[in-house]
Motif scaffolding. Structure first.
Motif, PDB file in Angstrom:
ATOM      1  N   SER A   1       0.840  -1.195   0.000  1.00  0.00           N
ATOM      2  CA  SER A   1       0.000   0.000   0.000  1.00  0.00           C
ATOM      3  C   SER A   1       0.874   1.243   0.000  1.00  0.00           C
ATOM      4  O   SER A   1       2.010   1.231   0.490  1.00  0.00           O
ATOM      5  N   THR A   2       0.332   2.311  -0.554  1.00  0.00           N
ATOM      6  CA  THR A   2       0.993   3.607  -0.572  1.00  0.00           C
ATOM      7  C   THR A   2      -0.038   4.689  -0.250  1.00  0.00           C
ATOM      8  O   THR A   2      -1.104   4.729  -0.875  1.00  0.00           O
ATOM      9  N   THR A   3       0.286   5.531   0.728  1.00  0.00           N
ATOM     10  CA  THR A   3      -0.599   6.624   1.106  1.00  0.00           C
ATOM     11  C   THR A   3       0.187   7.930   1.064  1.00  0.00           C
ATOM     12  O   THR A   3       1.257   8.033   1.670  1.00  0.00           O
ATOM     13  N   LEU A   4      -0.348   8.914   0.348  1.00  0.00           N
ATOM     14  CA  LEU A   4       0.266  10.228   0.245  1.00  0.00           C
ATOM     15  C   LEU A   4      -0.684  11.269   0.812  1.00  0.00           C
ATOM     16  O   LEU A   4      -1.908  11.164   0.655  1.00  0.00           O
TER      17      LEU A   4
ATOM     18  N   VAL B   1       4.445  10.545   3.326  1.00  0.00           N
ATOM     19  CA  VAL B   1       4.406   9.343   2.499  1.00  0.00           C
ATOM     20  C   VAL B   1       4.402   8.138   3.436  1.00  0.00           C
ATOM     21  O   VAL B   1       5.213   8.064   4.368  1.00  0.00           O
ATOM     22  N   ASP B   2       3.491   7.202   3.194  1.00  0.00           N
ATOM     23  CA  ASP B   2       3.407   5.967   3.977  1.00  0.00           C
ATOM     24  C   ASP B   2       3.373   4.802   2.993  1.00  0.00           C
ATOM     25  O   ASP B   2       2.374   4.589   2.304  1.00  0.00           O
ATOM     26  N   TYR B   3       4.477   4.052   2.918  1.00  0.00           N
ATOM     27  CA  TYR B   3       4.584   2.939   1.971  1.00  0.00           C
ATOM     28  C   TYR B   3       4.829   1.640   2.728  1.00  0.00           C
ATOM     29  O   TYR B   3       5.691   1.585   3.623  1.00  0.00           O
TER      30      TYR B   3
ATOM     31  N   ARG C   1       6.686 -13.622   5.354  1.00  0.00           N
ATOM     32  CA  ARG C   1       7.450 -13.632   6.600  1.00  0.00           C
ATOM     33  C   ARG C   1       8.294 -12.373   6.799  1.00  0.00           C
ATOM     34  O   ARG C   1       9.088 -12.301   7.730  1.00  0.00           O
ATOM     35  N   PHE C   2       8.136 -11.413   5.929  1.00  0.00           N
ATOM     36  CA  PHE C   2       8.895 -10.163   6.090  1.00  0.00           C
ATOM     37  C   PHE C   2       8.070  -9.006   5.548  1.00  0.00           C
ATOM     38  O   PHE C   2       7.343  -9.151   4.558  1.00  0.00           O
ATOM     39  N   ALA C   3       8.171  -7.866   6.218  1.00  0.00           N
ATOM     40  CA  ALA C   3       7.452  -6.672   5.789  1.00  0.00           C
ATOM     41  C   ALA C   3       8.332  -5.456   6.016  1.00  0.00           C
ATOM     42  O   ALA C   3       9.130  -5.414   6.966  1.00  0.00           O
ATOM     43  N   LEU C   4       8.192  -4.493   5.137  1.00  0.00           N
ATOM     44  CA  LEU C   4       8.961  -3.255   5.219  1.00  0.00           C
ATOM     45  C   LEU C   4       7.997  -2.083   5.138  1.00  0.00           C
ATOM     46  O   LEU C   4       7.101  -2.067   4.289  1.00  0.00           O
ATOM     47  N   ARG C   5       8.190  -1.101   6.018  1.00  0.00           N
ATOM     48  CA  ARG C   5       7.334   0.081   6.011  1.00  0.00           C
ATOM     49  C   ARG C   5       8.190   1.332   6.076  1.00  0.00           C
ATOM     50  O   ARG C   5       9.073   1.447   6.932  1.00  0.00           O
ATOM     51  N   LEU C   6       7.916   2.258   5.175  1.00  0.00           N
ATOM     52  CA  LEU C   6       8.669   3.496   5.078  1.00  0.00           C
ATOM     53  C   LEU C   6       7.717   4.668   5.281  1.00  0.00           C
ATOM     54  O   LEU C   6       6.692   4.779   4.598  1.00  0.00           O
TER      55      LEU C   6
END
Length: 223
Positions: A168-171, A185-187, A193-198
């Motif tokens: 998902s991407t939220t601007l 920005v929320d990506y 088994r792995f997740a990345l959030r920026l």
């Protein structure tokens, strides 16, 4: 007919055996049960992830949806939407002059030593909503279970975490009447088994004085 008390007890015991045990993950509140503005669990009641319905305390929770809908950008802005919380910096005749803008009074109790928490740990700062999943406010003397807390209550926040099997991407972007601005920005990218959030933030909260700037840049990566 009327069931015998022993039969009722045996029936309840048999039903309990057939139910699987509920395992609560400590120290990490889950937002999976949040529905709109209604939160399901909390850390504020006792340091562990606990269903809000059985938490023995007066707790108000602002979910991600609430923060977005009412444009609450930090935990101090949230003070106007919660109950019994007054910012120390905005309290007249305050007996303290420490410049600690992150402290607050609850139910009129002194704010000395009342520091906010983040994910259950002390946080000497003002939590921003760009990388926060929710804000929590607990009122009453049981808030002192965290140690450095006042008898009136305490404010806390939870960080955004990566979500599995989700992309998902939220601007967001906004400007105000003083020509200030805020952009986020929320990506999120998640696998089994792995997740990345920026999370990214750039803002300038200009005051009413001319040629004054309050620029803030934020970068948070969660894995």
């Amino acid at each position: 007919g009327v069931l015998d008390p022993a039969e009722i007890a045996q029936k309840n015991a048999d039903e309990a055996k057939g139910e699987s045990a509920i395992v609560l993950t400590p120290f990490e509140v889950s937002t999976d049960k949040d529905v709109g503005y209604a939160a399901g669990n909390t850390l504020s009641g006792g340091r562990v992830d606990t269903p809000l319905a059985i938490t023995p305390g007066s707790i108000s929770i602002m979910t991600k949806e609430f923060l977005e809908d009412f444009n609450v950008t930090n935990i101090n802005d949230a003070a106007m939407w919660t109950v019994g919380m007054d910012l120390e910096s905005a309290t007249p005749n305050s007996t303290t002059d420490t410049g600690a803008t992150y402290r607050a009074q609850f139910r009129g109790a002194p704010s000395d030593g009342n520091f906010p928490t983040r994910d259950g740990n002390l946080n000497f700062g003002i939590a921003d909503s760009y990388n926060s999943e929710r804000f929590e406010f607990t009122r009453g003397p049981d808030s002192t279970m965290f140690g450095d807390g006042g008898p009136g209550g305490r404010q806390g926040s939870s960080t955004k975490r990566g979500r599995f099997n989700s992309t998902s991407t939220t601007l967001s972007a906004q400007i105000d009447s003083w020509t200030g601005y805020r952009a986020t920005v929320d990506y999120n990218k998640g696998w089994d088994r792995f997740a990345l959030r920026l999370n990214l933030l750039r803002e300038n909260q200009k005051p009413y004085q001319d040629d004054m700037n309050r620029v803030k840049t934020g970068i948070t990566i969660a894995g």
